[in-house]
Design a protein around this motif. Sequence first.
Motif, PDB file in Angstrom:
ATOM      1  N   MET B  24      53.414  48.066  15.112  1.00  0.00           N
ATOM      2  CA  MET B  24      53.617  46.750  15.743  1.00  0.00           C
ATOM      3  C   MET B  24      54.884  46.744  16.596  1.00  0.00           C
ATOM      4  N   LEU B  25      55.922  47.321  16.062  1.00  0.00           N
ATOM      5  CA  LEU B  25      57.192  47.346  16.811  1.00  0.00           C
ATOM      6  C   LEU B  25      57.086  48.223  18.051  1.00  0.00           C
ATOM      7  N   GLY B  27      54.564  48.089  19.872  1.00  0.00           N
ATOM      8  CA  GLY B  27      53.774  47.314  20.832  1.00  0.00           C
ATOM      9  C   GLY B  27      52.299  47.221  20.508  1.00  0.00           C
ATOM     10  N   ASP B  28      51.896  47.669  19.312  1.00  0.00           N
ATOM     11  CA  ASP B  28      50.476  47.654  18.949  1.00  0.00           C
ATOM     12  C   ASP B  28      50.091  46.267  18.427  1.00  0.00           C
ATOM     13  N   GLU B  29      49.290  45.569  19.212  1.00  0.00           N
ATOM     14  CA  GLU B  29      48.899  44.203  18.863  1.00  0.00           C
ATOM     15  C   GLU B  29      47.959  44.166  17.656  1.00  0.00           C
ATOM     16  N   LEU B  32      49.805  44.270  14.435  1.00  0.00           N
ATOM     17  CA  LEU B  32      50.328  42.943  14.069  1.00  0.00           C
ATOM     18  C   LEU B  32      49.227  42.106  13.449  1.00  0.00           C
ATOM     19  N   LEU B  66      57.251  35.632  13.580  1.00  0.00           N
ATOM     20  CA  LEU B  66      58.017  35.741  14.834  1.00  0.00           C
ATOM     21  C   LEU B  66      59.291  36.546  14.601  1.00  0.00           C
ATOM     22  N   MET B  69      58.436  40.142  14.528  1.00  0.00           N
ATOM     23  CA  MET B  69      58.260  40.697  15.884  1.00  0.00           C
ATOM     24  C   MET B  69      59.603  41.017  16.525  1.00  0.00           C
TER      25      MET B  69
END
Lengths: 248, 211
Positions: B24-25, B27-29, B32, B66, B69
């Motif tokens: 996720m960190l 950038g993998d949606e 998340l 949030l 993220m």
Amino acid sequence: MNCQRFETVVSELARGQMMAAEQRSEALAHSDECDDCAARLGDEQMLTLGLQSLASEMESLEAPRELEAKLLEAFRAREVVVPIAKRSSSRYWLAAIAAMLLIAISVVVFRWSNRPAEGPRQLVKQEEPKPQINDKSNEQFARDVEKPDVEDSLPQRPKPKRFHPVTPRRPEVANHVTKEIATDFIPLSYMSAASLQQEGGQIIRVQLPRSALANFGLPVNMDRYNEKVKADVLYGVDGMARAIRFVQ
Amino acid sequence: MTTGLHRRMKLKSDVNDNELLRLMLAGDEEALSVLYRRRQGSVYRFALQMSGSRSIAEDVTQEVFLFLMREGQVFDDSKGTVGAFLLGVARVHVRRRLRAEHRLEPLGDESDDDDVFMQSTSDICPLEDLTRAETIESVRKAVLSLPPKYREVVVLCELQDVSYGETAEILGCAIGTVRSRLHRGRALLLAKLRPAADVEETESSTVRCFA
């Protein structure tokens, strides 16, 4: 086991937590003997049941579905922002590197310019081409000098003949001279061009009002009438001004 | 396309939380999405059980993810699990919200304990039948009326079924503290759920019993 000891383990006993088998059997044996502790254990077990019921009732509760959509949207927005931040940070790095290079170059130039002059070499008169007087090139200068900020774009002209000064000259001045555009020397006295080339002398850089251009038949931009114009004055060995050239 | 997305998400559902967080960190949606679906329930329920408010629980859940993220890189897997980390963040947000809404008394104020005893609910004894819906509601209210430091232990250990060790990680305290707070919290709950007359009787009988 007594009641006080029982009190310390009754919660874990009611919750079915891991505890030593011996301790557990002792506690259960005590609750069989003591009615109050048995009631206490019963209350704790009922409380455990109530809490478990509450937990199971709430187990299916989840955040609203639209929350995930909102978060994913925020995540995508963040993904757009990140490259911009990266770009700007790399720009700052480039600016920092450029600033450091500039400082380093300035230090080198400063040290070089302050080193002691090498006397003998400076005093020797160098073989340089002598000034040539040419009205045609003066006209070219006149056109050039009236064009603002086009110095670098102009074609390089062949260096005019000039006399090396007796006084030491700093290297950056010499470098600066090579980038300048100048007219040919215009005689100021009755001496011929040939005698100028033979006699030699000293060149002094001066600044004159731009109106002085008109005195030598060169056009003057009236918009820049009040500005100064640089000129090199050639002095003869007797200290008299022999010729002048205008420099841009 | 949707089938492909579901297939990829199914594949990711086998990945552990730490790896999902890392993805996720990066950038993998989908990472998340999988991590959210896996952990949102416990975060939401914790916030709801602590606050008793759905709107606060929703806000807290949103703020927790949030935060993940933005600041997910602060998670240290040597200090605990992602689940515990999220509940720890949720705890901070819940406290902040409750403090803002004047629902939370200053922490460590032991005088709250007395208030809880005074707030005994009804004349009927909920312990007689705790499976009934109204009794479950009584338990819920009793939990909500606990002082925060006992409430969070009861919620985590009893309602969320979190181990003592993880609870200690979430709260940033020793396991012994968790045990003692839970014991005290349960005692306070019993006192709230028991009719006043019964309380007096039990207290006096406890004093008598030294068998």
